[in-house]
Enzyme design. Structure first.
Site, PDB file in Angstrom:
ATOM      1  N   LYS A 114       0.828  -1.217   0.000  1.00 19.44           N
ATOM      2  CA  LYS A 114       0.000   0.000   0.000  1.00 19.44           C
ATOM      3  C   LYS A 114       0.852   1.252   0.000  1.00 19.44           C
ATOM      4  O   LYS A 114       0.511   2.240  -0.654  1.00 19.44           O
ATOM      5  CB  LYS A 114      -0.935   0.016   1.212  1.00 19.44           C
ATOM      6  CG  LYS A 114      -2.102  -0.943   1.110  1.00 19.44           C
ATOM      7  CD  LYS A 114      -3.131  -0.618   2.183  1.00 19.44           C
ATOM      8  CE  LYS A 114      -4.288  -1.595   2.179  1.00 19.44           C
ATOM      9  NZ  LYS A 114      -5.182  -1.368   3.331  1.00 19.44           N
ATOM     10  N   LYS A 196      -9.303 -14.559  -8.596  1.00 17.45           N
ATOM     11  CA  LYS A 196     -10.337 -14.481  -7.575  1.00 17.45           C
ATOM     12  C   LYS A 196     -11.243 -13.247  -7.768  1.00 17.45           C
ATOM     13  O   LYS A 196     -10.761 -12.177  -8.145  1.00 17.45           O
ATOM     14  CB  LYS A 196      -9.613 -14.383  -6.230  1.00 17.45           C
ATOM     15  CG  LYS A 196     -10.455 -14.625  -5.031  1.00 17.45           C
ATOM     16  CD  LYS A 196      -9.567 -14.623  -3.788  1.00 17.45           C
ATOM     17  CE  LYS A 196     -10.211 -13.779  -2.713  1.00 17.45           C
ATOM     18  NZ  LYS A 196      -9.391 -13.566  -1.554  1.00 17.45           N
ATOM     19  N   LYS A 199     -12.792  -7.462  -4.396  1.00 19.83           N
ATOM     20  CA  LYS A 199     -13.539  -6.305  -3.924  1.00 19.83           C
ATOM     21  C   LYS A 199     -13.062  -5.042  -4.647  1.00 19.83           C
ATOM     22  O   LYS A 199     -13.854  -4.175  -4.979  1.00 19.83           O
ATOM     23  CB  LYS A 199     -13.288  -6.161  -2.423  1.00 19.83           C
ATOM     24  CG  LYS A 199     -14.458  -5.638  -1.629  1.00 19.83           C
ATOM     25  CD  LYS A 199     -14.157  -5.821  -0.148  1.00 19.83           C
ATOM     26  CE  LYS A 199     -14.995  -4.929   0.721  1.00 19.83           C
ATOM     27  NZ  LYS A 199     -14.611  -4.984   2.129  1.00 19.83           N
TER      28      LYS A 199
END
Ligand code: TRP
Length: 340
Positions: A114, A196, A199
């Site tokens: 991040k 996958k 989100k």
């Protein structure tokens, strides 16, 4: 006195909850409510470790709480609350900061990823896992259901707990266990069945089925789903057939049928078109009642606030005394009045 195992789950109010999140995580939480003592925490303080739009964050926090309730989290059985409503999380984080070596935080994979993406990195981003440790440890949680990506943070919480125990009092903190859900319920992206369902990509059209998508949108996403050039409708681990396998997996997870029954339901299908429509239809029917409950809660903010206020009170009843004990051990003078 309850003898049930305690479970602490933290969920970020950012991004869009999708069917993969629901089937992989939320569904298990709902099912486990009788067996264990559960705390479900909407972790808004974690969300602000990266830039947020305040209006959007406020909306997402309430929307996530409403969604969890709509999905079946029952406030009579479980404690559902917003992290920032229980101020001891931030205070506990400070106390734990003071026993956590900086090097432990600099090594965290998520921090490295991040921080590489931010022009300016706030201290909160580095401290994120200590806040997460406070969430878990203040509740004496035995189990922490998380995805694989959060395992390292739960391991850090264990290390911090052990260090605190060693310095101040052996066995003061319970050493929590990460609980990774079995990969069986793992949904893949409709647009790319080799990755996958994510989100952070949920806003991309045709990638995921979001829990609040309307029937038209759901049908459209399934119709565009990537399959293969064949026509065989069966479960398979052949990478070529990952798309069909994913569609069947979604149908299976939503209906609860066995593999054989799922394949039998499509025995007369004329091709992948029928498969896609069939899967879309069960998903639409499955989500309709959940969406109606969600809407009812969002239309009645006072009721939602009332539920969250009760949750915050229940959470504080557990975590405040724990924080008080921490302070006492660390040599802070406790105030004479109040329970903090
Ligand atoms: N970091 C977690 C995530 O991104 C969310 C979280 C915050 C959490 N506090 C927690 C998860 C405590 C489990 C326990 O998914």
């Amino acid at each position: 006195m309850t003898t049930k195992k305690r479970v602490f789950s933290g969920i970020q109010p950012s991004g869009n909850i999708h069917l993969g999140n629901y089937l992989g995580a939320v569904k298990n939480w709902v099912a486990g409510q009788d067996e264990k003592e559960n705390f479900f925490c909407v972790v808004d303080l974690h969300s602000i470790t990266v830039p947020q739009d305040p209006v959007e964050l406020r909306f997402q926090t309430r929307a996530l709480a409403a969604m969890l309730l709509a999905a079946g989290i029952d406030p009579k059985k479980s404690t559902l609350f917003v992290q920032s409503h229980v101020t001891v999380h931030a205070e506990g984080c400070w106390l734990l900061n003071c026993v956590t070596p900086l090097g432990w935080l600099q090594r965290m994979t998520q921090f490295k990823d991040k921080s590489a993406k931010q022009a300016s990195v706030g201290v909160g981003l580095l401290d994120y896992p200590v806040l997460q440790a406070a969430d878990i440890l203040l509740y004496d949680a035995h189990e922490v259901p998380v995805g694989e990506d959060q395992k390292q943070h739960v391991e850090l919480a264990r290390d911090i707990a052990q260090r605190f125990n060693h310095i101040y009092e052996e066995e003061f903190f319970i050493i929590p266990e990460p609980k990774i859900p079995p990969t069986g319920a793992r949904l893949m992206g409709l647009d790319d069945p080799t990755a996958k369902m994510s989100k952070s990509l949920a806003h991309v059209r045709g990638h995921a089925v979001r829990l609040l998508d309307d029937p038209k949108e759901i049908m459209r996403s399934f119709k565009k789903a990537v399959t293969d050039s064949g026509n065989e409708i069966r479960f398979s681990d052949d990478p070529e057939k990952a798309g069909v396998n994913n569609l069947l997996g979604i149908y299976k997870a939503v209906t609860g049928k066995s593999n054989a029954d799922v394949e039998a339901d499509f025995a007369n299908a004329r091709g992948y078109g029928d498969l896609k429509v069939g899967v879309a239809e069960v998903v639409i029917d499955f989500l309709a009642p959940l969406q109606a409950r969600y809407q009812a809660l969002m239309d009645d903010p006072a009721e939602l606030d009332r539920i969250l206020a009760i949750g915050a009170e229940q959470a504080a009843a557990v975590s405040q005394p724990k924080l008080r004990e921490m302070k006492e051990m660390m040599g802070l003078v406790l105030p004479v009045s109040g329970n903090r």
